[in-house]
Write a protein that holds these residues in place. Sequence first.
Motif, PDB file in Angstrom:
ATOM      1  N   GLU A 430       4.716   5.426   3.893  1.00  0.00           N
ATOM      2  CA  GLU A 430       3.824   5.340   5.046  1.00  0.00           C
ATOM      3  C   GLU A 430       2.388   5.085   4.614  1.00  0.00           C
ATOM      4  O   GLU A 430       1.661   4.311   5.248  1.00  0.00           O
ATOM      5  N   ALA A 431       1.969   5.743   3.529  1.00  0.00           N
ATOM      6  CA  ALA A 431       0.604   5.540   3.033  1.00  0.00           C
ATOM      7  C   ALA A 431       0.413   4.114   2.551  1.00  0.00           C
ATOM      8  O   ALA A 431      -0.629   3.488   2.787  1.00  0.00           O
ATOM      9  N   LEU A 432       1.415   3.578   1.853  1.00  0.00           N
ATOM     10  CA  LEU A 432       1.321   2.203   1.371  1.00  0.00           C
ATOM     11  C   LEU A 432       1.256   1.228   2.547  1.00  0.00           C
ATOM     12  O   LEU A 432       0.456   0.283   2.542  1.00  0.00           O
ATOM     13  N   ARG A 433       2.095   1.479   3.558  1.00  0.00           N
ATOM     14  CA  ARG A 433       2.110   0.604   4.727  1.00  0.00           C
ATOM     15  C   ARG A 433       0.755   0.637   5.441  1.00  0.00           C
ATOM     16  O   ARG A 433       0.205  -0.415   5.809  1.00  0.00           O
ATOM     17  N   GLU A 434       0.198   1.832   5.650  1.00  0.00           N
ATOM     18  CA  GLU A 434      -1.094   1.947   6.331  1.00  0.00           C
ATOM     19  C   GLU A 434      -2.186   1.262   5.520  1.00  0.00           C
ATOM     20  O   GLU A 434      -3.042   0.559   6.078  1.00  0.00           O
ATOM     21  N   SER A 435      -2.175   1.442   4.205  1.00  0.00           N
ATOM     22  CA  SER A 435      -3.209   0.849   3.354  1.00  0.00           C
ATOM     23  C   SER A 435      -3.154  -0.676   3.413  1.00  0.00           C
ATOM     24  O   SER A 435      -4.192  -1.342   3.530  1.00  0.00           O
ATOM     25  N   MET A 436      -1.945  -1.238   3.340  1.00  0.00           N
ATOM     26  CA  MET A 436      -1.829  -2.694   3.388  1.00  0.00           C
ATOM     27  C   MET A 436      -2.254  -3.239   4.750  1.00  0.00           C
ATOM     28  O   MET A 436      -2.891  -4.297   4.835  1.00  0.00           O
ATOM     29  N   THR A 437      -1.931  -2.519   5.821  1.00  0.00           N
ATOM     30  CA  THR A 437      -2.356  -2.943   7.157  1.00  0.00           C
ATOM     31  C   THR A 437      -3.873  -2.982   7.254  1.00  0.00           C
ATOM     32  O   THR A 437      -4.463  -3.946   7.771  1.00  0.00           O
ATOM     33  N   LEU A 438      -4.527  -1.934   6.759  1.00  0.00           N
ATOM     34  CA  LEU A 438      -5.987  -1.867   6.808  1.00  0.00           C
ATOM     35  C   LEU A 438      -6.617  -2.992   5.983  1.00  0.00           C
ATOM     36  O   LEU A 438      -7.597  -3.615   6.403  1.00  0.00           O
ATOM     37  N   LEU A 439      -6.076  -3.257   4.818  1.00  0.00           N
ATOM     38  CA  LEU A 439      -6.615  -4.323   3.974  1.00  0.00           C
ATOM     39  C   LEU A 439      -6.451  -5.688   4.635  1.00  0.00           C
ATOM     40  O   LEU A 439      -7.359  -6.533   4.584  1.00  0.00           O
ATOM     41  N   ASN A 440      -5.301  -5.898   5.269  1.00  0.00           N
ATOM     42  CA  ASN A 440      -5.095  -7.171   5.976  1.00  0.00           C
ATOM     43  C   ASN A 440      -6.079  -7.325   7.123  1.00  0.00           C
ATOM     44  O   ASN A 440      -6.648  -8.410   7.332  1.00  0.00           O
ATOM     45  N   GLU A 441      -6.300  -6.243   7.876  1.00  0.00           N
ATOM     46  CA  GLU A 441      -7.257  -6.302   8.976  1.00  0.00           C
ATOM     47  C   GLU A 441      -8.664  -6.590   8.474  1.00  0.00           C
ATOM     48  O   GLU A 441      -9.467  -7.223   9.182  1.00  0.00           O
ATOM     49  N   ALA A 442      -8.969  -6.148   7.268  1.00  0.00           N
ATOM     50  CA  ALA A 442     -10.306  -6.339   6.703  1.00  0.00           C
ATOM     51  C   ALA A 442     -10.460  -7.676   5.992  1.00  0.00           C
ATOM     52  O   ALA A 442     -11.522  -7.949   5.411  1.00  0.00           O
ATOM     53  N   GLY A 443      -9.410  -8.514   6.009  1.00  0.00           N
ATOM     54  CA  GLY A 443      -9.543  -9.857   5.445  1.00  0.00           C
ATOM     55  C   GLY A 443      -8.978 -10.026   4.060  1.00  0.00           C
ATOM     56  O   GLY A 443      -9.358 -10.967   3.350  1.00  0.00           O
ATOM     57  N   TRP A 444      -8.043  -9.170   3.649  1.00  0.00           N
ATOM     58  CA  TRP A 444      -7.443  -9.262   2.319  1.00  0.00           C
ATOM     59  C   TRP A 444      -5.929  -9.432   2.453  1.00  0.00           C
ATOM     60  O   TRP A 444      -5.310  -8.935   3.391  1.00  0.00           O
ATOM     61  N   GLU A 445      -5.342 -10.117   1.485  1.00  0.00           N
ATOM     62  CA  GLU A 445      -3.895 -10.292   1.479  1.00  0.00           C
ATOM     63  C   GLU A 445      -3.405 -10.384   0.038  1.00  0.00           C
ATOM     64  O   GLU A 445      -4.166 -10.695  -0.885  1.00  0.00           O
ATOM     65  N   VAL A 446      -2.110 -10.126  -0.147  1.00  0.00           N
ATOM     66  CA  VAL A 446      -1.514 -10.166  -1.476  1.00  0.00           C
ATOM     67  C   VAL A 446      -0.931 -11.556  -1.727  1.00  0.00           C
ATOM     68  O   VAL A 446      -0.135 -12.067  -0.930  1.00  0.00           O
ATOM     69  N   ARG A 447      -1.350 -12.151  -2.862  1.00  0.00           N
ATOM     70  CA  ARG A 447      -0.804 -13.419  -3.324  1.00  0.00           C
ATOM     71  C   ARG A 447      -0.378 -13.249  -4.777  1.00  0.00           C
ATOM     72  O   ARG A 447      -1.205 -12.890  -5.621  1.00  0.00           O
ATOM     73  N   ASP A 448       0.894 -13.463  -5.056  1.00  0.00           N
ATOM     74  CA  ASP A 448       1.408 -13.305  -6.419  1.00  0.00           C
ATOM     75  C   ASP A 448       1.064 -11.925  -6.986  1.00  0.00           C
ATOM     76  O   ASP A 448       0.586 -11.793  -8.125  1.00  0.00           O
ATOM     77  N   ARG A 481      -1.447   3.372  -9.285  1.00  0.00           N
ATOM     78  CA  ARG A 481      -1.175   3.444  -7.846  1.00  0.00           C
ATOM     79  C   ARG A 481      -1.849   2.275  -7.116  1.00  0.00           C
ATOM     80  O   ARG A 481      -1.266   1.645  -6.244  1.00  0.00           O
ATOM     81  N   LEU A 482      -3.097   1.992  -7.483  1.00  0.00           N
ATOM     82  CA  LEU A 482      -3.815   0.900  -6.825  1.00  0.00           C
ATOM     83  C   LEU A 482      -3.175  -0.452  -7.140  1.00  0.00           C
ATOM     84  O   LEU A 482      -3.258  -1.390  -6.340  1.00  0.00           O
ATOM     85  N   LYS A 483      -2.534  -0.541  -8.291  1.00  0.00           N
ATOM     86  CA  LYS A 483      -1.858  -1.782  -8.664  1.00  0.00           C
ATOM     87  C   LYS A 483      -0.800  -2.146  -7.631  1.00  0.00           C
ATOM     88  O   LYS A 483      -0.523  -3.336  -7.378  1.00  0.00           O
ATOM     89  N   GLN A 484      -0.207  -1.126  -6.981  1.00  0.00           N
ATOM     90  CA  GLN A 484       0.803  -1.377  -5.962  1.00  0.00           C
ATOM     91  C   GLN A 484       0.207  -2.043  -4.726  1.00  0.00           C
ATOM     92  O   GLN A 484       0.925  -2.647  -3.937  1.00  0.00           O
ATOM     93  N   LEU A 485      -1.125  -1.913  -4.552  1.00  0.00           N
ATOM     94  CA  LEU A 485      -1.817  -2.599  -3.458  1.00  0.00           C
ATOM     95  C   LEU A 485      -2.294  -3.984  -3.885  1.00  0.00           C
ATOM     96  O   LEU A 485      -2.843  -4.728  -3.071  1.00  0.00           O
ATOM     97  N   GLY A 486      -2.122  -4.310  -5.167  1.00  0.00           N
ATOM     98  CA  GLY A 486      -2.649  -5.566  -5.694  1.00  0.00           C
ATOM     99  C   GLY A 486      -4.080  -5.434  -6.175  1.00  0.00           C
ATOM    100  O   GLY A 486      -4.720  -6.437  -6.514  1.00  0.00           O
ATOM    101  N   VAL A 487      -4.599  -4.200  -6.212  1.00  0.00           N
ATOM    102  CA  VAL A 487      -5.985  -3.938  -6.617  1.00  0.00           C
ATOM    103  C   VAL A 487      -6.042  -3.700  -8.114  1.00  0.00           C
ATOM    104  O   VAL A 487      -5.232  -2.938  -8.670  1.00  0.00           O
ATOM    105  N   GLU A 488      -7.003  -4.309  -8.770  1.00  0.00           N
ATOM    106  CA  GLU A 488      -7.194  -4.116 -10.203  1.00  0.00           C
ATOM    107  C   GLU A 488      -8.435  -3.256 -10.429  1.00  0.00           C
ATOM    108  O   GLU A 488      -9.541  -3.608  -9.995  1.00  0.00           O
TER     109      GLU A 488
END
Length: 631
Positions: A430-448, A481-488
Amino acid sequence: MKTILFASLLTVFSVLAPLHQAHAQDGDKPVITPAPTVAVDEADLAPLTTRSHGISLYGDLKYGPDFHHFDYVNPDAPKGGTLVQSSIVAFDTLNPFTLKGNPAAGLGLIYDSLMVSSADEPYAMYGLIAHSIEVPDDRSYAIFHLDPRARFQDGSDITAEDVVFSYEVLVEKGSPVYRQYFSQIEGAEVIDELTVKFTFKPGNNRETPMTVAGISIMPKKFWEGKDFAKTTFEIPVGSGAYKVASIEAGRRITYERVKDYWAADLPVNRGQNNFNTIRYDTYLDMEVQRQAFLAGEYMIRSEHSSRDWNTAYNTPAVQRGDIQKEFMPDHLPTGMQAYVLNARNPLFADKRVRRALQYGLDFQWLNRAMFYGAYHRTDSFFANSELAATGIPTGAELALLEPYRDQLPERLFTEPYKLPNFDAPNGRREALRESMTLLNEAGWEVRDKVLVNKETGQPFRFELIIRQPGLEKIALVVKSRLKQLGVEMDIRLIDTGQWVNRIQAFDFEVTTHWWTQSLTPGNEQRVFWSSEAADQPGSRNFAGIKDPVVDAMIENVASADSWEELVAATHALDRVLLWGNYVIPQWYLGGDRMVWWNIFGRPDTVPLKGMSIMRWWIDPEKATKLQMGGF
């Protein structure tokens, strides 16, 4: 501000950092406007004011005008011996009041203030340099009457002119923190040689007289012809119970008790300042510092590592009782220890992004795997106290927040603020899902598998700066943990001096910091969170918070007229800060882990604000047995 329980710890106005060789600098005289002498008929003031030996923020004073000593000291404590403590970094100045340089540990020992706080009342002060204070009911000014016996360490009189100088030089030449902290003071003026008046700006100034009462008093004569803003190794003349005896650049500083200290037998000092000599030795590595303690090179330390608390002290000295080891719980606000996201950086300007990054800290796993289950999750800027906001806003707190409803998240009014709990059912998912939703709303997306900006393709990458090797293992867990969001997240370990310089200049992306709090928050909240402080290098608004609602909540805290109003106002401030997602909260202990060589005596009574080494003493018999302490 929070009372620091042991003298080796840092105050809100001083930070330790590396030592570089420096010399006393002579230069232009500080630009200080001479304080005018004002003729005031005290008979005109008397009907409007109350004159007292002390002042309390709320309620009556515990101690009457004829009290002999505080209840939490041993007034018959023996004097003598040497207290050796440690510092983790070196120093390059003996002036603790400016932004330049890195002051030596313990410099607060050499300065007295007009009044001094008691440790068994939430916020009350009693006369030291000033034997009494005079304030009107509206607290629009404060008149301090100096003790005619008060002397500086060179034997010269402490006068009202020195008090005015101390205030003005701090505001004009000192760290920017002072300008913010003293922002409610209109000015200071000399009434006569032993009487000084501070006038305050319009508004509710309940705390401001006490803010003034805590100013460190310096001799004007000593600083004439010197540039107060520069670093210096010239030994200053102070007003306190200890003076600088010697320094060894890069190694240590030694203080000695002033033999003819005029205030030694005042009620506020009886049973305190019991060591003949206090020395701080410098260690540049924390593990070396710990090993030096175990070898008897210094005498007392606070242990901040759960692992080392549980494993590093299984030594013969501990088993024999030569080293004492004790966890000392408290019920003081612990404040906020956190990863600080610098909102000045466009990467962290969006609160949705800041909220999403909270996914990176799996506190529950860390507490089990690395902290021996010792910590509590920090879920408030005033954790471990009734000042922490809980539930949803109601009553007086809701009334403070209601005018700003359209500027606040609607969820603030309908649900408690919660941090990710990975131990809850489906908590991680649930935390991962909420975090990805917030990032997408803020203009970020995961590519590769890399989080990038939708428009620019810029990867989401930032640097965490830390100053303690022990924090690196924890940071590596956060990184994974942040790597799972695509964050370095890049981790950079730097020395304390460099870290201090960078955070004071707001030259960082993410770091760790601990804002300590007191039982009675007030003016210091402006230094921590206000919009003005966000633009002032040297302030403690490291997160770069610029929010008019936060500013309004700060003013409510600073102007509270009763304990009930203060609690409601602090809850409101806490809640607005939490929902701003400026930090990734970490954890707190709820006390201090203390270890010390068994050469001390200490009072039986532990006051509200906890133990202080300055109320302990060296027991000659114990010290002789262990051949420590100068006996």
